[in-house]
Each structure stands twice: as C-alpha cells, then as structure tokens.
Design a protein around this motif. Structure first.
Motif, PDB file in Angstrom:
ATOM      1  N   THR A 359       0.825  -1.203   0.000  1.00  0.00           N
ATOM      2  CA  THR A 359       0.000   0.000   0.000  1.00  0.00           C
ATOM      3  C   THR A 359       0.860   1.254   0.000  1.00  0.00           C
ATOM      4  O   THR A 359       0.517   2.258  -0.639  1.00  0.00           O
ATOM      5  N   LEU A 360       1.983   1.189   0.708  1.00  0.00           N
ATOM      6  CA  LEU A 360       2.868   2.353   0.777  1.00  0.00           C
ATOM      7  C   LEU A 360       3.443   2.726  -0.594  1.00  0.00           C
ATOM      8  O   LEU A 360       3.842   3.874  -0.802  1.00  0.00           O
ATOM      9  N   LEU A 361       3.459   1.783  -1.521  1.00  0.00           N
ATOM     10  CA  LEU A 361       3.970   2.097  -2.857  1.00  0.00           C
ATOM     11  C   LEU A 361       3.112   3.144  -3.554  1.00  0.00           C
ATOM     12  O   LEU A 361       3.582   3.852  -4.453  1.00  0.00           O
ATOM     13  N   THR A 362       1.846   3.255  -3.147  1.00  0.00           N
ATOM     14  CA  THR A 362       0.958   4.250  -3.748  1.00  0.00           C
ATOM     15  C   THR A 362       0.606   5.392  -2.806  1.00  0.00           C
ATOM     16  O   THR A 362       0.126   6.427  -3.256  1.00  0.00           O
ATOM     17  N   THR A 363       0.828   5.218  -1.498  1.00  0.00           N
ATOM     18  CA  THR A 363       0.477   6.290  -0.554  1.00  0.00           C
ATOM     19  C   THR A 363       1.684   7.070  -0.048  1.00  0.00           C
ATOM     20  O   THR A 363       1.525   8.192   0.438  1.00  0.00           O
ATOM     21  N   GLY A 364       2.866   6.495  -0.141  1.00  0.00           N
ATOM     22  CA  GLY A 364       4.072   7.171   0.340  1.00  0.00           C
ATOM     23  C   GLY A 364       4.940   7.618  -0.822  1.00  0.00           C
ATOM     24  O   GLY A 364       5.177   6.852  -1.770  1.00  0.00           O
ATOM     25  N   LEU A 365       5.408   8.857  -0.773  1.00  0.00           N
ATOM     26  CA  LEU A 365       6.308   9.343  -1.809  1.00  0.00           C
ATOM     27  C   LEU A 365       7.596   8.531  -1.806  1.00  0.00           C
ATOM     28  O   LEU A 365       8.086   8.119  -0.747  1.00  0.00           O
ATOM     29  N   ALA A 366       8.157   8.314  -2.983  1.00  0.00           N
ATOM     30  CA  ALA A 366       9.285   7.392  -3.120  1.00  0.00           C
ATOM     31  C   ALA A 366      10.484   7.808  -2.280  1.00  0.00           C
ATOM     32  O   ALA A 366      11.092   6.971  -1.602  1.00  0.00           O
ATOM     33  N   ALA A 367      10.856   9.087  -2.332  1.00  0.00           N
ATOM     34  CA  ALA A 367      12.093   9.508  -1.658  1.00  0.00           C
ATOM     35  C   ALA A 367      12.063   9.246  -0.155  1.00  0.00           C
ATOM     36  O   ALA A 367      12.963   8.577   0.380  1.00  0.00           O
ATOM     37  N   PRO A 368      11.040   9.722   0.586  1.00  0.00           N
ATOM     38  CA  PRO A 368      11.025   9.427   2.031  1.00  0.00           C
ATOM     39  C   PRO A 368      10.701   7.971   2.331  1.00  0.00           C
ATOM     40  O   PRO A 368      11.177   7.412   3.320  1.00  0.00           O
ATOM     41  N   ARG A 369       9.906   7.325   1.465  1.00  0.00           N
ATOM     42  CA  ARG A 369       9.550   5.919   1.699  1.00  0.00           C
ATOM     43  C   ARG A 369      10.774   5.017   1.631  1.00  0.00           C
ATOM     44  O   ARG A 369      10.906   4.058   2.394  1.00  0.00           O
ATOM     45  N   GLU A 370      11.681   5.331   0.726  1.00  0.00           N
ATOM     46  CA  GLU A 370      12.866   4.500   0.555  1.00  0.00           C
ATOM     47  C   GLU A 370      13.833   4.604   1.734  1.00  0.00           C
ATOM     48  O   GLU A 370      14.683   3.738   1.920  1.00  0.00           O
ATOM     49  N   GLN A 371      13.695   5.655   2.537  1.00  0.00           N
ATOM     50  CA  GLN A 371      14.612   5.868   3.659  1.00  0.00           C
ATOM     51  C   GLN A 371      14.126   5.256   4.963  1.00  0.00           C
ATOM     52  O   GLN A 371      14.905   5.063   5.890  1.00  0.00           O
ATOM     53  N   VAL A 372      12.838   4.962   5.052  1.00  0.00           N
ATOM     54  CA  VAL A 372      12.254   4.632   6.346  1.00  0.00           C
ATOM     55  C   VAL A 372      12.402   3.147   6.686  1.00  0.00           C
ATOM     56  O   VAL A 372      12.369   2.281   5.813  1.00  0.00           O
ATOM     57  N   ARG A 373      12.604   2.870   7.968  1.00  0.00           N
ATOM     58  CA  ARG A 373      12.556   1.518   8.511  1.00  0.00           C
ATOM     59  C   ARG A 373      11.238   1.345   9.249  1.00  0.00           C
ATOM     60  O   ARG A 373      10.832   2.235  10.003  1.00  0.00           O
ATOM     61  N   LEU A 374      10.574   0.217   9.054  1.00  0.00           N
ATOM     62  CA  LEU A 374       9.335  -0.104   9.751  1.00  0.00           C
ATOM     63  C   LEU A 374       9.632  -1.235  10.721  1.00  0.00           C
ATOM     64  O   LEU A 374      10.032  -2.325  10.305  1.00  0.00           O
ATOM     65  N   VAL A 375       9.438  -0.991  12.037  1.00  0.00           N
ATOM     66  CA  VAL A 375       9.868  -1.964  13.044  1.00  0.00           C
ATOM     67  C   VAL A 375       8.875  -2.023  14.199  1.00  0.00           C
ATOM     68  O   VAL A 375       8.025  -1.138  14.361  1.00  0.00           O
ATOM     69  N   THR A 376       9.000  -3.056  15.004  1.00  0.00           N
ATOM     70  CA  THR A 376       8.279  -3.139  16.273  1.00  0.00           C
ATOM     71  C   THR A 376       9.186  -2.601  17.388  1.00  0.00           C
ATOM     72  O   THR A 376      10.395  -2.457  17.197  1.00  0.00           O
ATOM     73  N   PRO A 377       8.639  -2.292  18.553  1.00  0.00           N
ATOM     74  CA  PRO A 377       9.425  -1.651  19.609  1.00  0.00           C
ATOM     75  C   PRO A 377      10.573  -2.513  20.124  1.00  0.00           C
ATOM     76  O   PRO A 377      10.408  -3.724  20.341  1.00  0.00           O
ATOM     77  N   GLY A 378      11.703  -1.883  20.339  1.00  0.00           N
ATOM     78  CA  GLY A 378      12.828  -2.577  20.951  1.00  0.00           C
ATOM     79  C   GLY A 378      12.567  -2.928  22.397  1.00  0.00           C
ATOM     80  O   GLY A 378      13.172  -3.847  22.944  1.00  0.00           O
ATOM     81  N   LEU A 379      11.650  -2.204  23.044  1.00  0.00           N
ATOM     82  CA  LEU A 379      11.331  -2.417  24.450  1.00  0.00           C
ATOM     83  C   LEU A 379      10.074  -3.258  24.635  1.00  0.00           C
ATOM     84  O   LEU A 379       9.560  -3.375  25.750  1.00  0.00           O
ATOM     85  N   GLY A 380       9.565  -3.812  23.552  1.00  0.00           N
ATOM     86  CA  GLY A 380       8.389  -4.654  23.641  1.00  0.00           C
ATOM     87  C   GLY A 380       7.171  -3.899  24.137  1.00  0.00           C
ATOM     88  O   GLY A 380       6.894  -2.785  23.697  1.00  0.00           O
ATOM     89  N   ALA A 381       6.451  -4.496  25.071  1.00  0.00           N
ATOM     90  CA  ALA A 381       5.224  -3.888  25.581  1.00  0.00           C
ATOM     91  C   ALA A 381       5.485  -2.790  26.603  1.00  0.00           C
ATOM     92  O   ALA A 381       4.547  -2.123  27.038  1.00  0.00           O
ATOM     93  N   ASP A 382       6.742  -2.584  26.996  1.00  0.00           N
ATOM     94  CA  ASP A 382       7.048  -1.652  28.079  1.00  0.00           C
ATOM     95  C   ASP A 382       7.472  -0.257  27.619  1.00  0.00           C
ATOM     96  O   ASP A 382       7.947   0.543  28.431  1.00  0.00           O
ATOM     97  N   SER A 383       7.313   0.067  26.343  1.00  0.00           N
ATOM     98  CA  SER A 383       7.798   1.357  25.852  1.00  0.00           C
ATOM     99  C   SER A 383       7.223   2.535  26.635  1.00  0.00           C
ATOM    100  O   SER A 383       7.954   3.422  27.071  1.00  0.00           O
ATOM    101  N   THR A 384       5.906   2.560  26.812  1.00  0.00           N
ATOM    102  CA  THR A 384       5.299   3.716  27.480  1.00  0.00           C
ATOM    103  C   THR A 384       5.667   3.756  28.958  1.00  0.00           C
ATOM    104  O   THR A 384       5.870   4.836  29.524  1.00  0.00           O
ATOM    105  N   LEU A 385       5.764   2.593  29.602  1.00  0.00           N
ATOM    106  CA  LEU A 385       6.164   2.549  31.014  1.00  0.00           C
ATOM    107  C   LEU A 385       7.595   3.061  31.179  1.00  0.00           C
ATOM    108  O   LEU A 385       7.879   3.873  32.065  1.00  0.00           O
ATOM    109  N   VAL A 386       8.498   2.591  30.319  1.00  0.00           N
ATOM    110  CA  VAL A 386       9.892   3.047  30.377  1.00  0.00           C
ATOM    111  C   VAL A 386       9.971   4.535  30.059  1.00  0.00           C
ATOM    112  O   VAL A 386      10.748   5.280  30.666  1.00  0.00           O
ATOM    113  N   GLY A 387       9.146   4.995  29.114  1.00  0.00           N
ATOM    114  CA  GLY A 387       9.124   6.420  28.808  1.00  0.00           C
ATOM    115  C   GLY A 387       8.682   7.264  29.989  1.00  0.00           C
ATOM    116  O   GLY A 387       9.219   8.354  30.228  1.00  0.00           O
TER     117      GLY A 387
END
Length: 413
Positions: A359-387
């Motif tokens: 879907t991003l191939l049609t909704t995201g512009l090529a230049a910024p889309r090619e730079q981005v990493r899509l990931v899950t949290p490194g802290l798992g379920a505790d991101s907001t608690l750690v924050g």
C-alpha cells in the motif's frame, strides 16, 4: 557528546553540565569505565575523577574495579575504574494508565525495573479516584520493598490523553471518559500520604513511548522517528531532529484523529472517519466478527488469521490497507528514519507487513519511503512505562546534585 565550555558560561554552569552529561551517559549506557568517559566527554582524567567524586558523594554512582582486573590479581597494573549507577539507592515510580489496565513500577537509576504491579480489568470509564486508589496500593507495596535509605527522585505517568503537562491535568481522554480531570494533583495528594515529594510528570503515552524508544529502543541513534501506539485509540510520539515534536500547547501527535475516511464510523471524539476507527481495536474485532469483550483480543484475531480463518484474514486485510494509508501520510509529512509500531499494532504489524508495504507504494512518496525503517518496539510492551520513567528521571539528569540535595533536605525535614 562533549563537555560544556561556551563563551559566557560560568564555572558553575560548566560543572553542572558536565556532571549532568556524565550521569546521563551512565544512566543510558550502564557501567562505564573512566577511560571511556574521558574519550566520550573529551575531558581529562582528573576532571572525570572530580565529576565522578561529586556523583559518588551524592549517592548516585559507585566505582568498581573491573571484574577482569579483580580476577587477574594485583600484578595486572592499575585498571580504569568503572562508574556504575546505583539503582538500589535512587529510583522513580512509573505509572502506565490504560483503558483496561494499570501498571506501576519502581525503576532504578540506569533503567532497571526493580519492582512492578499490574491490574488488568474490563474496559470502561473509570473514576479518577478508582485509578489513584489502585496506584496508591501498588505504591505502598513497592515502597515496602525498597532498600532502606533509598530515595524516590521523580514520578512519571503515561496515559492515552491530551495532557496539560505543567500540572498534569488530563484535558481529554475519550476512551477513559475523562474531561479536565486533575490527575497530577490527585497523584500528588496520594503520594504525599507516603511522604513522596518528588516532582510528578504526566505525559501522553505516545510521546513517552517515543522517548523510551529513542533513548533505549528501536530508535536509539535515530534523529527522526515516529512511534505509533494503538490500543482502543491510536496516537503517536514524534521525534524531529532528536527532539520531541510537542505542538504549541503540548497536544501534538493525536494522529489517530486525522480523518482518513469521511464516510466512515463515528469516533468517540465526535468526528467521523478518524484513522483509529479503521485500525483501532474495535475496528479489528468487528471486522473479524469477535464480540468486544474480555476474552476477545487482537492477538487472537492475528492468530486466527495465521490459521486461515476467513473473517480474521479479511480483518487483517482491512487493517493493512488503512494502516498503509495512514503510515503513508506520516512518512510524507515527517520523513522519519524509523516508524515503530507499538501497543496492539506490535501484534498486528507482522501479520500485515507485506500488505502495508504494498500500500505504501501508492500512498508514500518514493524519496522518504525508501529511507524509512518499519519496526516493532525494541522495548516490547514496556515502551510507554519506560518512557514514563525516563520523563521522571529528567530533572535529576539535568541537575543531579541540586535535585538530590533538595530531596535529601526534604527527607531530613
């Protein structure tokens, strides 16, 4: 990371900055040798020794001979001492207030979770007094397990809400049914009953999730990042140029209330077709034919889709399509290096990743889309608690000696 020394800086300002920089580095990176600190901060060894002595005297760090040098014995030369944070002596309380859960933790300097309590309950609108009562009980239990002589240097709170951060007033939390609730004041009163006078910092869960992932998680080392948090609603914490994007009143990041489908469902905020009505928990459960109840979870829908259940597969396709539309907008607007999928989106992302990228191939512009990493949290379920914990530590890390001295004086009084 370098020492202060700009023109016009007073000697006291330079020393405060350097003490702050050293403690922050040890807090984030853990036990660190004097040699490494000398290199990182670009200061001489005697200055590092003096700064470490100040922090040691304040009870914030301790110095140890490296384990390898101890094992080698006295003939191994003079090793560089290792500077260690003292989590058992210096800690914060962190609270995460969700629509159907409460989490409280005692987090030591250095980021280690020393103790935690959790309460999971039916989703609903809860009175402020109900929330503070449970958090008070948790706090009392954890205080009873704290080491004698230890000190609480701050309190951090994460909540899915628009928050007036100067006093912790919750202006609007639609999925909790709260409007203009004095959360900060209520917590201060509760904590005062246990002798805790430390500063209370209340923040939006998306902002605090982004903070945690930027300091310790998947966005560490990245200057531009977006943390998406999805539960009943959807929000975002945004890091731009290494700094949080807050907005004029501190209410930025309510990305779940951007309208993506004007003909869509009515949102609890009063608008129609908000992004969260297409990718939030209720949307997923409804699309999969699951009743909204205590035994129906998004993870169950994800598992059912993996087993080939037709309605669950349809629900994942629906979410993947709308997630791609919204994330495309995020990429086009902010050009992040990384987008992190937190909350329930942490479970959803692996199941819809391929469709999302298509879907991003049609909704995201090529230049910024090619730079981005899509990931899950490194802290798992505790991101907001750690924050929440990191926000609570912020005043101490900015001016360690002043803050610890003030709290010690209050304790003595």
């Amino acid at each position: 990371m370098t020492a202060a020394g700009t023109a016009g800086s007073t000697q006291d300002e330079v020393r405060r900055h350097n003490v702050s920089t050293l403690l922050r580095y040890v807090h984030v990176h853990g036990p660190t040798s004097r040699t490494e600190l000398t290199s990182v901060m670009q200061l001489n060894r005697s200055t590092i020794g003096a700064l470490t002595a100040d922090l040691t005297q304040a009870g914030l760090v301790r110095e140890e001979v490296p384990a390898r040098a101890r094992a080698a014995g006295t003939g191994a030369g003079r090793p560089s001492l290792v500077v260690c944070p003292r989590p058992e002596k210096v800690y914060v309380f962190a609270y995460d207030i969700g629509v159907d859960y409460l989490i409280a933790a005692r987090v030591g300097l250095g980021g280690s979770i020393l103790d935690r309590r959790e309460l999971h309950r039916l989703r609903g609108d809860y009175a402020l007094e109900d929330v503070t009562s449970h958090l008070g009980r948790f706090t009392a239990e954890m205080l009873g397990r704290a080491e004698p002589g230890s000190v609480c240097v701050g309190v951090g709170v994460a909540i899915a809400a628009l928050v007036r951060e100067d006093d912790g007033q919750v202006r609007y939390a639609p999925n909790l049914g709260w409007v203009d609730e004095p959360l900060g004041t209520a917590l201060a009163d509760m904590l005062g009953e246990y002798g805790i006078k430390a500063r209370i910092a209340v923040g939006n869960d998306g902002d605090l999730g982004a903070l945690a992932e930027h300091v310790r998680g998947a966005a560490a080392g990245s200057s531009d990042a977006v943390y998406l948090t999805g539960e009943v609603g959807v929000g975002a914490g945004i890091i731009v140029g290494g700094e949080p994007l807050r907005g004029y009143g501190g209410y930025g990041g309510e990305i779940g209330h951007t309208v993506v489908n004007p003909a869509g469902r009515l949102c609890r905020c009063g608008a129609r077709g908000c992004w969260e009505t297409e990718i939030g928990e209720k949307a997923i459960l409804d699309a999969a034919g699951h009743p909204d109840g205590p035994r129906s979870t998004v993870s169950a829908v994800v598992a059912a889709s993996a087993e080939g259940d037709p309605r669950a597969l349809a629900a994942m396709r629906h979410v993947g399509e709308w997630l791609g539309i919204g994330v495309g907008n995020v990429i086009n607007i902010f050009n992040p290096e990384v987008v992190i999928f937190g909350g329930l989106l942490r479970d959803v992302f692996p199941a819809v990743e391929q469709q999302l990228r298509t879907t991003l191939l049609t909704t995201g512009l090529a230049a910024p889309r090619e730079q981005v990493r899509l990931v899950t949290p490194g802290l798992g379920a505790d991101s907001t608690l750690v924050g929440a914990a990191e926000r609570a530590f912020a005043p101490l890390l900015f001016d360690p000696i002043e803050v610890i001295s003030g709290l010690t004086a209050v304790a003595v009084d």
